[in-house]
Design an enzyme around this catalytic site. Structure first.
Site, PDB file in Angstrom:
ATOM      1  N   GLU A  62       2.553 -21.067  -4.280  1.00 19.99           N
ATOM      2  CA  GLU A  62       1.415 -21.712  -4.922  1.00 19.99           C
ATOM      3  C   GLU A  62       1.385 -23.170  -4.490  1.00 19.99           C
ATOM      4  OE1 GLU A  62       1.452 -22.489  -9.076  1.00 19.99           O
ATOM      5  OE2 GLU A  62       3.577 -22.980  -9.155  1.00 19.99           O
TER       6      GLU A  62
ATOM      7  N   ASN B 135       0.678 -26.987  -6.092  1.00 17.86           N
ATOM      8  CA  ASN B 135       0.444 -27.800  -7.280  1.00 17.86           C
ATOM      9  C   ASN B 135      -0.312 -29.040  -6.840  1.00 17.86           C
ATOM     10  OD1 ASN B 135       1.765 -26.044  -9.081  1.00 17.86           O
ATOM     11  ND2 ASN B 135       3.744 -26.836  -8.439  1.00 17.86           N
TER      12      ASN B 135
ATOM     13  N   GLU C 145       4.532 -24.955  -2.708  1.00 18.29           N
ATOM     14  CA  GLU C 145       5.775 -24.288  -3.093  1.00 18.29           C
ATOM     15  C   GLU C 145       5.976 -23.017  -2.280  1.00 18.29           C
ATOM     16  OE1 GLU C 145       6.441 -25.735  -7.677  1.00 18.29           O
ATOM     17  OE2 GLU C 145       5.605 -23.732  -7.389  1.00 18.29           O
TER      18      GLU C 145
ATOM     19  N   GLU D 189       4.051  -9.162  -6.548  1.00 18.27           N
ATOM     20  CA  GLU D 189       4.716  -9.683  -5.361  1.00 18.27           C
ATOM     21  C   GLU D 189       6.048  -9.001  -5.163  1.00 18.27           C
ATOM     22  OE1 GLU D 189       5.402 -13.906  -5.570  1.00 18.27           O
ATOM     23  OE2 GLU D 189       3.334 -14.355  -5.038  1.00 18.27           O
TER      24      GLU D 189
ATOM     25  N   ARG E 257      -1.140 -32.042  -7.668  1.00 18.34           N
ATOM     26  CA  ARG E 257      -0.860 -33.221  -8.512  1.00 18.34           C
ATOM     27  C   ARG E 257       0.480 -33.799  -8.082  1.00 18.34           C
ATOM     28  NH1 ARG E 257       3.277 -30.642 -11.310  1.00 18.34           N
ATOM     29  NH2 ARG E 257       2.832 -28.463 -11.701  1.00 18.34           N
TER      30      ARG E 257
ATOM     31  N   LYS F 109      -3.638 -18.125  -8.503  1.00 11.50           N
ATOM     32  CA  LYS F 109      -2.666 -17.773  -7.471  1.00 11.50           C
ATOM     33  C   LYS F 109      -3.200 -16.714  -6.490  1.00 11.50           C
ATOM     34  CE  LYS F 109       1.279 -18.568 -10.561  1.00 11.50           C
ATOM     35  NZ  LYS F 109       1.925 -19.816 -10.207  1.00 11.50           N
TER      36      LYS F 109
ATOM     37  N   HIS G  52      12.851 -19.858 -14.630  1.00 10.52           N
ATOM     38  CA  HIS G  52      11.796 -20.353 -13.731  1.00 10.52           C
ATOM     39  C   HIS G  52      11.415 -21.802 -13.993  1.00 10.52           C
ATOM     40  CE1 HIS G  52      11.607 -16.242 -12.545  1.00 10.52           C
ATOM     41  NE2 HIS G  52      11.166 -15.849 -13.714  1.00 10.52           N
TER      42      HIS G  52
HETATM   43  P1  ADP Z   1       4.690 -21.259 -11.788  1.00 13.32           P
HETATM   44  O1  ADP Z   1       3.232 -21.499 -11.592  1.00 13.32           O
HETATM   45  O2  ADP Z   1       4.999 -20.749 -13.140  1.00 13.32           O
HETATM   46  O3  ADP Z   1       5.487 -22.426 -11.339  1.00 13.32           O
HETATM   47  P2  ADP Z   1       5.569 -19.902  -9.355  1.00 13.32           P
HETATM   48  O4  ADP Z   1       4.744 -18.909  -8.629  1.00 13.32           O
HETATM   49  O5  ADP Z   1       5.672 -21.253  -8.755  1.00 13.32           O
HETATM   50  O6  ADP Z   1       5.006 -19.993 -10.842  1.00 13.32           O
HETATM   51  O7  ADP Z   1       7.027 -19.282  -9.563  1.00 13.32           O
HETATM   52  C1  ADP Z   1       7.973 -19.912 -10.384  1.00 13.32           C
HETATM   53  C2  ADP Z   1       9.373 -19.540  -9.982  1.00 13.32           C
HETATM   54  O8  ADP Z   1       9.572 -18.111  -9.994  1.00 13.32           O
HETATM   55  C3  ADP Z   1       9.747 -19.944  -8.569  1.00 13.32           C
HETATM   56  O9  ADP Z   1      10.186 -21.280  -8.520  1.00 13.32           O
HETATM   57  C4  ADP Z   1      10.848 -18.947  -8.228  1.00 13.32           C
HETATM   58  O10 ADP Z   1      12.077 -19.348  -8.820  1.00 13.32           O
HETATM   59  C5  ADP Z   1      10.416 -17.687  -8.918  1.00 13.32           C
HETATM   60  N1  ADP Z   1       9.652 -16.800  -8.011  1.00 13.32           N
HETATM   61  C6  ADP Z   1       8.316 -16.845  -7.817  1.00 13.32           C
HETATM   62  N2  ADP Z   1       7.925 -15.906  -6.932  1.00 13.32           N
HETATM   63  C7  ADP Z   1       9.022 -15.237  -6.553  1.00 13.32           C
HETATM   64  C8  ADP Z   1       9.272 -14.123  -5.672  1.00 13.32           C
HETATM   65  N3  ADP Z   1       8.286 -13.518  -5.032  1.00 13.32           N
HETATM   66  N4  ADP Z   1      10.543 -13.712  -5.518  1.00 13.32           N
HETATM   67  C9  ADP Z   1      11.556 -14.300  -6.197  1.00 13.32           C
HETATM   68  N5  ADP Z   1      11.384 -15.326  -7.048  1.00 13.32           N
HETATM   69  C10 ADP Z   1      10.135 -15.796  -7.234  1.00 13.32           C
HETATM   70  P1  ADP Z   2       5.983 -26.518 -11.736  1.00 16.78           P
HETATM   71  O1  ADP Z   2       4.587 -26.495 -12.255  1.00 16.78           O
HETATM   72  O2  ADP Z   2       6.100 -25.781 -10.463  1.00 16.78           O
HETATM   73  O3  ADP Z   2       7.021 -26.145 -12.741  1.00 16.78           O
HETATM   74  P2  ADP Z   2       6.938 -29.233 -12.156  1.00 16.78           P
HETATM   75  O4  ADP Z   2       8.382 -29.082 -12.133  1.00 16.78           O
HETATM   76  O5  ADP Z   2       6.351 -30.489 -11.568  1.00 16.78           O
HETATM   77  O6  ADP Z   2       6.249 -28.049 -11.350  1.00 16.78           O
HETATM   78  O7  ADP Z   2       6.484 -29.089 -13.672  1.00 16.78           O
HETATM   79  C1  ADP Z   2       5.340 -29.696 -14.149  1.00 16.78           C
HETATM   80  C2  ADP Z   2       4.823 -28.938 -15.336  1.00 16.78           C
HETATM   81  O8  ADP Z   2       5.648 -29.195 -16.473  1.00 16.78           O
HETATM   82  C3  ADP Z   2       3.463 -29.377 -15.709  1.00 16.78           C
HETATM   83  O9  ADP Z   2       2.481 -28.580 -15.089  1.00 16.78           O
HETATM   84  C4  ADP Z   2       3.442 -29.223 -17.207  1.00 16.78           C
HETATM   85  O10 ADP Z   2       2.982 -27.934 -17.589  1.00 16.78           O
HETATM   86  C5  ADP Z   2       4.859 -29.350 -17.654  1.00 16.78           C
HETATM   87  N1  ADP Z   2       5.227 -30.662 -18.253  1.00 16.78           N
HETATM   88  C6  ADP Z   2       6.468 -31.150 -18.278  1.00 16.78           C
HETATM   89  N2  ADP Z   2       6.514 -32.333 -18.908  1.00 16.78           N
HETATM   90  C7  ADP Z   2       5.278 -32.627 -19.308  1.00 16.78           C
HETATM   91  C8  ADP Z   2       4.676 -33.742 -20.001  1.00 16.78           C
HETATM   92  N3  ADP Z   2       5.367 -34.803 -20.405  1.00 16.78           N
HETATM   93  N4  ADP Z   2       3.379 -33.699 -20.230  1.00 16.78           N
HETATM   94  C9  ADP Z   2       2.671 -32.667 -19.833  1.00 16.78           C
HETATM   95  N5  ADP Z   2       3.165 -31.614 -19.168  1.00 16.78           N
HETATM   96  C10 ADP Z   2       4.445 -31.567 -18.900  1.00 16.78           C
HETATM   97 MG    MG Z   3       5.560 -23.236  -9.448  1.00 13.55          MG
END
Ligand code: ADP
Ligand code: ADP
Ligand code: MG
Length: 649
Positions: free
Chosen positions: A292, A294, A274, A200, A296, A116, A234
C-alpha cells in the site's frame, strides 16, 4: 514560503511540524480539544484555537471548524500530520475551496491510493510488483474462498479500506476461511464503514520494508528504505534505516518501484510506499511486492531524516509552497544507521493495554533525539493514542546505533504511568534483532521472553526503603538521641501489591544496614554519593506514597501508610492492632464504650511520630489489651470490639 500555517493535529507530530516551521521562520497555529487545553503543542504554537470536545469526532476531525480556524487566524496552509484528516481527500478539497493550501498530496492522489484494491490495480498497470492475490470486485464469500484456494494457503484477508492493521485476518487452511472472512468484514465495517476485502498470498518469513518518496508533481525521488518488521499485531514497534542485509541491487529495484508508484499518480509531497518482502532466502530483487502507499508523513519518518540529513517537514512545506524538489536522486545518500523506538503508556503484562496517568516524572538522556508531545507533569488521557515519545538514535554503524538505543532506553525515566520501556529494552537485546535477522513474526514468536517482568533485587528494594525514610538526600536520621547506639526502625512497602517489611538499623555517620528478611544491604553515604553494598545507588523519584527506582527500566513501589493500615487492619475489623513496634502513648476507650468508625481509640508512638489508631467501623469496645506506657510489637492486638452481631465473646 508561507508566513503562517495551521497544524491540524496534536501530540508529538504537531510538535514536530511546529519545530521545523519555527526554524523556517513560519508562524504556527495550533488547534486543541478540551482534553488538550494545557498540552505541549498548544504551548509551542504562536497561536492556538479551541475546536471542541475531547473525542476526535468533536474536535480534530471537524473539517469546517479547523478550516474556519485557519481563516480566522490568517494561516495560509494546513499541515495535517498523520492520522486524523491526513488521508481524507474530502478535507483536501474543502481546504482548497476555502482558498488555503493543503500540505500534502492532491485529493486525486489520496483517492488513487485510498483503497488497497484500486491501488494494487493501479500499481500493476504501472509495472510495480504487487502481492499475488485477488483484488477484484466479486465479494461473494464462495467466490472469495475459491480464490483463496487458488492462491494457496496461508492467505491474508485485508479490508480494502484498511489501516492500522484493522480488518486483516491470516487464514492457514480452507476450513477457517468463512469465519475469518466474517470477522474481518465486521471489523472493517465498524472501523471504515466499508466491508469489501481482498485476498493476498501470505508471504513467508515476511519483512516489512518501505520506501520514503517525495514528489513535486513533476519529478519524484526516493529517500531509501526503512525496515519496520518489528511489529506487534501489525503495528510497528521499532523501526530502522537502512534495512539490515539490504543489497545495492535490491535497494535500486525497490527505489525504482517506489518512484514509479509516485510518478504514476503525479505525486506531490511526502509519501511512503510499503512493500512486503519474502526473506526466506535473504533479500532478493524479485521477492518484494507492493502492499500500500501511505500518502502522508509517517510516524517513523525520523530514521530517514537521520540517515539522509534531510528535514522531511521542511521539504513538505517547500513543495506545498510550489517549489521544486530541493534535491535530485544523485544528491541523496545514506549516512550511517538509525533506529526509532515507540515509547507508549501501556500495560505490557495486561496484553499491552493502553494506560493513562499523570507523568510525575519524565526524563530522557542526552544524545538521543526525542520526539514527544508530552512534558513532565502532563497527563496521558484516554482520548488519544497513548504515545509518550519516540526515541531516535543515529550512529555510523548498526551495531553501535543499537547499543545507543539500548542505553537510551535504560536511561529513560518515567513515573506516573506504566510503559513499554522494559519490553523495548528486551527487544534491543534480542539475539535475532541484534543480528539483523528480523521478520514480522519475531515479536509474536518470542513474546513470552520479551515480556518477562524483571523483579527488583534486594538492592533496589533497599533503595526504595531509604527513599521512603528520606535517607537518600540526608545522611542520617534526625533524632534527639546520641548515636553511640544504633537505632532501629521498621517500614512496610509494597511492590506490585505484595508487601515486604524492612528493618533499618542506623549505625550513624551516614551508615545504614537494611535487613530484608535474612538479606542485609549496607548503605553508605560518601562524598561521591550513596552506595548500596558498594555499588552506586540508582536514581529515584518520590511522589507522595509512590516511589520509582530507575534501574532496569523502572520499578514502582508504594509506602504503606501506617495510619490507613491502623484503621484498615485485620480482616474482620474487630481487632485494632499495632501497625509497627512502638510505645502505647494513650488509650482513649474502655470496655463497653460505644465507638463510631473513624474514632480515635489509641495513640502509638513509633518512628519518632505519633500515630492515631482508629476504629474502622461502628461498634462497642469488648476489651482493652494494652496499657498506656507499654512497649508493643508490630501486630500486637491493643483493642478488641464486640462482634458485629452484638454478642460479645
Ligand atoms: P495497514 O493499512 O493496516 O497498515 P498493510 O497492508 O500495510 O495494512 O499491512 C500491515 C502489516 O501486515 C504489514 O506491515 C505486514 O506486517 C503484514 N502483511 C501485510 N500483507 C502481508 C502479506 N501479504 N504477507 C505477510 N504479511 C503481510
Ligand atoms: P501505518 O499506517 O502503516 O501503520 P504508521 O506507522 O505511520 O503507518 O502509523 C500511522 C497511523 O497510526 C496513522 O494512520 C494513525 O491511524 C495512527 N496514529 C498513531 N498516532 C496517532 C496520533 N497521535 N494521531 C492520530 N493518529 C495516530
Ligand atoms: Mg501499512
Amino acid at each position: 514560503m508561507f508566513r503562517k500555517i495551521l497544524v491540524a493535529n496534536r501530540g508529538e507530530i504537531a510538535c514536530r511540524v511546529m519545530e521545523t516551521a519555527r526554524l523556517m521562520g513560519v508562524g504556527t497555529v495550533a488547534v486543541y480539544s478540551d482534553a488538550d487545553r494545557g498540552a505541549k503543542h498548544v504551548a509551542m504554537a504562536d497561536q492556538a484555537v479551541h475546536i471542541g470536545g475531547p473525542a476526535p469526532a468533536d474536535s480534530y476531525l471537524r473539517m469546517e471548524v479547523i478550516i474556519a480556524a485557519a481563516r480566522a487566524t490568517g494561516a495560509e496552509a494546513i499541515h495535517p500530520g498523520y492520522g486524523f484528516l491526513s488521508e481524507n481527500p474530502e478535507f483536501v478539497d474543502m481546504v482548497q475551496a476555502a482558498g488555503l493550501v493543503f500540505i500534502g498530496p492532491s485529493a486525486a492522489a489520496i483517492r488513487a491510493m485510498g483503497l488497497k484494491d484500486a491501488a494494487k490495480k493501479l500499481m500493476e498497470k504501472a509495472g510495480v510488483p504487487v502481492v499475488p492475490g485477488y483484488h477484484g470486485d466479486n465479494q461473494d464469500p464462495e467466490h472469495l474462498a475459491g480464490m483463496a484456494a487458488e492462491i494457496g494457503y496461508p492467505v491474508l484477508i485485508k479490508a480494502v479500506a484498511g489501516g492500522g492493521g484493522k480488518g486483516m485476518r491470516r487464514v492457514d487452511a480452507a476450513k477457517g476461511f468463512a469465519e475469518a472472512l466474517q470477522s474481518a468484514r465486521s471489523e472493517a465495517v465498524k472501523a471504515f464503514g466499508n466491508d469489501a476485502v481482498l485476498i493476498e498470498k501470505y508471504v513467508q518469513k515476511p519483512r516489512h520494508i518501505e520506501v520514503q518518496v517525495f514528489g513535486d508533481g513533476q519529478n519524484a525521488v526516493h529517500l531509501f528504505e526503512r525496515d519496520c518488521s518489528l511489529q506487534r499485531r501489525h503495528q510497528k514497534v521499532i523501526e530502522e534505516a537502512p534495512a539490515p542485509g539490504m543489497t545495492p541491487e535490491m535497494r535500486a529495484a525497490m527505489g525504482d518501484a517506489a518512484v514509479k508508484a509516485a510518478r504514476a499518480i503525479g505525486y506531490a509531497g511526502a509519501g511512503t510506499v510499503e512493500f512486503i518482502v519474502d526473506a526466506s532466502v535473504g533479500l532478493k530483487p524479485d521477492r518484494f511486492w507492493f502492499m500500500e502507499m501511505n500518502t502522508r508523513l509517517q510516524v517513523e519518518h525520523p530514521v530517514t531524516e537521520m540517515i539522509t540529513g534531510v528535514d522531511l517537514v521542511d521539504w513538505q512545506l517547500r513543495i506545498a509552497a510550489g517549489q521544486a524538489l530541493p534535491m535530485d536522486q544523485t544528491g541523496l545518500e545514506i549516512n550511517g544507521h538509525a533506529f526509532e523506538a515507540r515509547l507508549y503508556a501501556e500495560d505490557v503484562p495486561k496484553g499491552f493495554l493502553p494506560a493513562t496517568g499523570t507523568l510525575d516524572h519524565l526524563s530522557f538522556p542526552a544524545g538521543v533525539r526525542v520526539d514527544s508531545g508530552v512534558r513532565q507533569g502532563d497527563t496521558i488521557s484516554p482520548w488519544y493514542d497513548p504515545m509518550i515519545a519516540k526515541l531516535v538514535v543515529h550512529a555510523a554503524s548498526r551495531d553501535v546505533a543499537l547499543l545507543q538505543l539500548e542505553r537510551a532506553l535504560a536511561e529513560t525515566e518515567v513515573a506516573g504511568s506504566v510503559t513499554n520501556l522494559g519490553f523495548l529494552g528486551a527487544l534491543t537485546r534480542h539475539k535475532g534483532f541484534v543480528a539483523g535477522e528480523v521478520d514480522t513474526d519475531l515479536i509474536q514468536r518470542d513474546l513470552a521472553s520479551l515480556t518477562v517482568e524483571p523483579e527488583p533485587d534486594h538492592k533496589i528494594r533497599a533503595m526504595a526503603v531509604l527513599v521512603a525514610m528520606e535517607l537518600v538526600e540526608r545522611a542520617d536520621w534526625q533524632t534527639g538521641f546520641s548515636l553511640w547506639q544504633p537505632l532501629c526502625q521498621t517500614i512496610i512497602l509494597t511492590y506490585e501489591d505484595a508487601e515486604f517489611t524492612a528493618d533499618v538499623i542506623h549505625m550513624g555517620g551516614g551508615y545504614h544496614r537494611i535487613m530484608l528478611g535474612e538479606t542485609l544491604v549496607e548503605a553508605r553515604h560518601h562524598k561521591g554519593g550513596l552506595t548500596l553494598n558498594g555499588d552506586r545507588a540508582p536514581g529515584y523519584i518520590r511522589q507522595r506514597d509512590k516511589i520509582s527506582i530507575f534501574a532496569d527500566h523502572g520499578f514502582h513501589f508504594r509506602v504503606i501508610d501506617v495510619l490507613d493500615r491502623a484503621g484498615g487492619q485485620s480482616g474482620d475489623g474487630n481487632v485494632i492492632a499495632a501497625p509497627m513496634p512502638g510505645l502505647v502513648k494513650s488509650i482513649h476507650v474502655a470496655p463497653g464504650d460505644k465507638v463510631a468508625a473513624g474514632d480515635r481509640l489509641a495513640v502509638l508512638e513509633a518512628m519518632k511520630m505519633e500515630h492515631a489508631l482508629t476504629a474502622q467501623r461502628d461498634g462497642v469496645v469488648a476489651e482493652v489489651l494494652a496499657n498506656a506506657g507499654s512497649q508493643v510489637e508490630a501486630g500486637a492486638a491493643l483493642i478488641r470490639l464486640e462482634d458485629e452481631t452484638g454478642d460479645a465473646a
